[in-house]
Design a protein around this motif. Structure first.
Motif, PDB file in Angstrom:
ATOM      1  N   GLY A   6       3.343  -1.618  -4.179  1.00 10.98           N
ATOM      2  CA  GLY A   6       4.055  -0.764  -3.676  1.00 10.98           C
ATOM      3  C   GLY A   6       3.486  -0.276  -2.238  1.00 10.98           C
ATOM      4  O   GLY A   6       2.120   0.152  -2.115  1.00 10.98           O
ATOM      5  N   THR A   7       3.234   1.610  -2.971  1.00  9.18           N
ATOM      6  CA  THR A   7       2.578   2.534  -1.243  1.00  9.18           C
ATOM      7  C   THR A   7       2.377   4.161  -2.663  1.00  9.18           C
ATOM      8  O   THR A   7       2.781   3.898  -2.525  1.00  9.18           O
ATOM      9  CB  THR A   7       3.296   2.785   0.087  1.00  9.18           C
ATOM     10  N   ASN A   9       1.731   7.683  -1.875  1.00 10.28           N
ATOM     11  CA  ASN A   9       1.553   8.328  -0.536  1.00 10.28           C
ATOM     12  C   ASN A   9       0.307   9.882  -1.432  1.00 10.28           C
ATOM     13  O   ASN A   9       1.133  10.225  -2.113  1.00 10.28           O
ATOM     14  CB  ASN A   9       1.942   9.192  -0.296  1.00 10.28           C
ATOM     15  N   ASN A  35      -1.636   6.952   3.049  1.00 13.76           N
ATOM     16  CA  ASN A  35      -1.250   6.330   2.047  1.00 13.76           C
ATOM     17  C   ASN A  35      -1.738   5.245   2.196  1.00 13.76           C
ATOM     18  O   ASN A  35      -2.673   5.110   3.054  1.00 13.76           O
ATOM     19  CB  ASN A  35       0.216   6.210   2.187  1.00 13.76           C
ATOM     20  N   THR A  37      -1.715   0.485   0.236  1.00 19.73           N
ATOM     21  CA  THR A  37      -1.244  -0.064  -0.529  1.00 19.73           C
ATOM     22  C   THR A  37      -1.593  -0.952  -1.048  1.00 19.73           C
ATOM     23  O   THR A  37      -1.742  -2.060  -1.692  1.00 19.73           O
ATOM     24  CB  THR A  37       0.075  -0.974   0.590  1.00 19.73           C
ATOM     25  N   THR A  55       2.400  10.450  -4.737  1.00 22.18           N
ATOM     26  CA  THR A  55       3.944   9.674  -4.607  1.00 22.18           C
ATOM     27  C   THR A  55       4.163   8.137  -5.004  1.00 22.18           C
ATOM     28  O   THR A  55       3.201   7.720  -4.251  1.00 22.18           O
ATOM     29  CB  THR A  55       5.086  10.629  -4.270  1.00 22.18           C
ATOM     30  N   THR A  57       5.877   4.798  -3.079  1.00 20.68           N
ATOM     31  CA  THR A  57       7.073   4.744  -2.926  1.00 20.68           C
ATOM     32  C   THR A  57       7.310   2.530  -2.847  1.00 20.68           C
ATOM     33  O   THR A  57       5.568   2.577  -3.054  1.00 20.68           O
ATOM     34  CB  THR A  57       7.383   5.012  -1.397  1.00 20.68           C
ATOM     35  N   ASP A  58       8.755   2.073  -2.742  1.00 21.82           N
ATOM     36  CA  ASP A  58       8.415   1.001  -2.611  1.00 21.82           C
ATOM     37  C   ASP A  58       8.256  -0.338  -3.237  1.00 21.82           C
ATOM     38  O   ASP A  58       7.423  -1.316  -3.081  1.00 21.82           O
ATOM     39  CB  ASP A  58       7.725   0.656  -1.291  1.00 21.82           C
TER      40      ASP A  58
END
Length: 75
Positions: A6-7, A9, A35, A37, A55, A57-58
């Motif tokens: 995931g990422t 941020n 950001n 990973t 946050t 994401t992914d």
């Protein structure tokens, strides 16, 4: 980011409505990013902001843990 894909941020806000990217630098030095990973320790100056958040994401699998620590020390 550990055991997951995931990422994360990095973001800051003055009013909890508009959020901005927060450049963070690896604690051991390097180029600031907004950001990541990869696992690691990150630092940023947030004295001018009221709120900080991360946050995610992914995310594909696993879990991501984010822990924030504040200090009055300059970076």
């Amino acid at each position: 980011v550990s055991g997951a894909s995931g990422t994360v941020n990095f973001e800051v806000s003055l009013d909890n409505v508009t959020w901005y990217e927060l450049p963070c630098t690896p604690s051991l030095g390097g180029t600031a990013v907004v950001n990541t990973t990869a696992p690691g320790l990150w630092r940023a100056s947030v004295a001018a902001y009221a709120l900080v958040r991360c946050t995610i994401t992914d995310i594909v699998a696993g879990s991501i843990t984010v822990i924030g620590l504040g200090t009055t020390a300059s970076i």
